[in-house]
Design a protein around this motif. Sequence first.
Motif, PDB file in Angstrom:
ATOM      1  N   ALA A 118     -24.257 -47.509  -5.812  1.00 20.22           N
ATOM      2  CA  ALA A 118     -25.236 -47.443  -6.905  1.00 20.22           C
ATOM      3  C   ALA A 118     -24.773 -48.264  -8.107  1.00 20.22           C
ATOM      4  O   ALA A 118     -25.567 -48.972  -8.739  1.00 20.22           O
ATOM      5  N   SER A 119     -23.490 -48.189  -8.424  1.00 15.60           N
ATOM      6  CA  SER A 119     -22.950 -48.962  -9.553  1.00 15.60           C
ATOM      7  C   SER A 119     -23.085 -50.456  -9.306  1.00 15.60           C
ATOM      8  O   SER A 119     -23.414 -51.226 -10.219  1.00 15.60           O
ATOM      9  N   LEU A 121     -25.366 -51.962  -7.385  1.00 15.55           N
ATOM     10  CA  LEU A 121     -26.776 -52.329  -7.488  1.00 15.55           C
ATOM     11  C   LEU A 121     -27.239 -52.359  -8.941  1.00 15.55           C
ATOM     12  O   LEU A 121     -27.989 -53.251  -9.352  1.00 15.55           O
ATOM     13  N   GLU A 122     -26.788 -51.383  -9.715  1.00 17.92           N
ATOM     14  CA  GLU A 122     -27.184 -51.329 -11.119  1.00 17.92           C
ATOM     15  C   GLU A 122     -26.695 -52.553 -11.874  1.00 17.92           C
ATOM     16  O   GLU A 122     -27.373 -53.076 -12.753  1.00 17.92           O
ATOM     17  N   ALA A 129     -31.390 -52.799  -9.339  1.00 14.17           N
ATOM     18  CA  ALA A 129     -31.009 -51.652 -10.163  1.00 14.17           C
ATOM     19  C   ALA A 129     -31.901 -50.453  -9.871  1.00 14.17           C
ATOM     20  O   ALA A 129     -31.443 -49.314  -9.840  1.00 14.17           O
ATOM     21  N   ARG A 131     -33.119 -49.657  -7.119  1.00 20.30           N
ATOM     22  CA  ARG A 131     -32.779 -49.094  -5.811  1.00 20.30           C
ATOM     23  C   ARG A 131     -31.662 -48.062  -5.905  1.00 20.30           C
ATOM     24  O   ARG A 131     -31.369 -47.388  -4.910  1.00 20.30           O
ATOM     25  N   THR A 132     -31.036 -47.947  -7.073  1.00 14.12           N
ATOM     26  CA  THR A 132     -30.039 -46.892  -7.231  1.00 14.12           C
ATOM     27  C   THR A 132     -30.677 -45.526  -7.003  1.00 14.12           C
ATOM     28  O   THR A 132     -30.011 -44.599  -6.536  1.00 14.12           O
ATOM     29  N   ARG A 133     -31.945 -45.400  -7.343  1.00 13.15           N
ATOM     30  CA  ARG A 133     -32.638 -44.112  -7.127  1.00 13.15           C
ATOM     31  C   ARG A 133     -32.748 -43.807  -5.636  1.00 13.15           C
ATOM     32  O   ARG A 133     -32.623 -42.659  -5.217  1.00 13.15           O
ATOM     33  N   VAL A 135     -30.600 -44.865  -3.383  1.00 15.11           N
ATOM     34  CA  VAL A 135     -29.236 -44.521  -2.951  1.00 15.11           C
ATOM     35  C   VAL A 135     -28.951 -43.055  -3.247  1.00 15.11           C
ATOM     36  O   VAL A 135     -28.426 -42.315  -2.399  1.00 15.11           O
ATOM     37  N   GLN A 136     -29.297 -42.616  -4.446  1.00 14.98           N
ATOM     38  CA  GLN A 136     -29.045 -41.226  -4.825  1.00 14.98           C
ATOM     39  C   GLN A 136     -29.856 -40.262  -3.965  1.00 14.98           C
ATOM     40  O   GLN A 136     -29.372 -39.184  -3.591  1.00 14.98           O
TER      41      GLN A 136
END
Length: 565
Positions: A118-119, A121-122, A129, A131-133, A135-136
């Motif tokens: 996530a880090s 991608l952000e 960025a 797409r971090t959502r 991942v989570q």
Amino acid sequence: MAPSAANPNSLAGIGVSPGLIAGPVARMAPGISEPEIATLDPSRDTEKECDRVAAAAQTVKKGLELSAAEAKGDGRTLLETTAQMAADPTLTSSAQAMIRERRLVPERAVWEAAGTLASMLESLGGYMAERTRDVQDVRDRIVAVLTDSPMPGIPRLPEPFVLVAEDLAPADTALLDPEKVVAFVTSEGGPTSHTAILARALGIPAIVGTGSAVTDQLSDGDIVLVDGTKGTIVVDPSEDQLRRARELASRVRVFNGDGATKDGHEVQLLANVGDGAAARSAAEANAMGVGLFRTEFCFLDQPEEPSVDDQVEAYKAVLAAFPGKKVVVRTLDAGADKPLPFLTDATEANPALGVRAYRTTRRDPEVLDHQLEALAKAEAETNAKVWVMAPMISTAEEAKAFTEKARSYGLQTAGMMIEVPSAAIMADKMFEYADFASIGTNDLTQYVMAADRLLSSLADLSTAWQPAVLRLIKEACDGAAPHGRPVGVCGEAAADPALATVLVGLGVASLSMTARALPDVDAVLKSVDLAECQRLAGIATSSATAEEARQAVRAELPILEELGL
């Protein structure tokens, strides 16, 4: 957002999907708790634990794919994208490495691996960025499987409710049932996020970006009145307010396919679609045609470029729904928030400003050739009138090159998207070649305001009510007029009934939107004549701020209050 001074019981956010409705609050259950840092008991086999991670990821992937098969349109696409994230070996292999090297328990290994991904991608910004959502969401689902915990997601209650959450994962939004979730409020998010776009497509009143100070004040069971147009939440509304909401909800407006102002000035009211099912729904809603066929939706779940024959079938499914009518087809808008593995580079430092959309022809021209060939064949086998346009056209040379290429395949009406400020500023030169243009207000706003449209902290900048954006739209229309070329709008701005009057006043000839918005936009346009639209456009473009423009125009349209808009 602070409580309204006029009504201390009224809380505020960013209204992203219109509608006025009341219901009890149901808060999204807290996400999966962060697992403790723990290591495996010496007796446990690391390889078996690695296999558990892989199996859990496959379970999540299959569950998302099953949900995608039941979803429709944009919802299916969002679920398929999240399923791809669950299948991504990067997350699984990183977690397995931590199990082998540090003997972390599987749930902790997955959590840490997801945090690293996530880090990364952000740091890339833009679509990556956001797409971090995903991942989570995938992380939480895998951990839930590993720990035998309840799968995170939307509450399942017997009665309709207003969903309150910090944010909604794309997979959650895609599964929203409008019969149960009558509205939703989130503390994060912006007006052009995927969540907001899908809420409009489903017709669910929605407010985002309230901040946690607002959502923390809403408890399970609280009765609230959500106004998705104004962006307000009234806690414990009066009986008169509830009666008003019920009255508005009972009204059924339909669009008869005759878009025009009160004095008979035609405004084509078209639909945005991504596949055949959406096109058929739009036709049933009496859309006058398609103003944006997002062809990349036919490609998103493909690891490699579909064949010309496969593309022909996908395009025919849309064209067949509108015999004899205009269907504006956007060629592949790949990149940024729509990466395609066979065409775009996901490692670009700033994909929103990189090799996306028409720019991909610089290194892969054959993909566009195949698409134009397929479109020409699909048009020949149907009765629709295909207008083809390329996204991210930035120069007159690009406009010339694309229109000539399209015509070489027998596609007679070829145009461009206006999403880059240079295209609006140089419109007079662009229209020496382009037969028409459609303005993508989401990207145009992003580039004019230098604000990532996916970044919730800049949501106040991401609105087409910005006077700078409106002035550029006028410049584009003024550049088209001497050539007799039509300019449309296919961004989210077209679905705002108040803003629609301004756009028509600026010279826009067609508005394309989610089919659910057609009756509201039509009703407001039929309440004003062209001269009034032009006057409202003058008010908006001379305003100092977006909110000033919005409030000033709305104050001149009393029909909005009458219609509950």
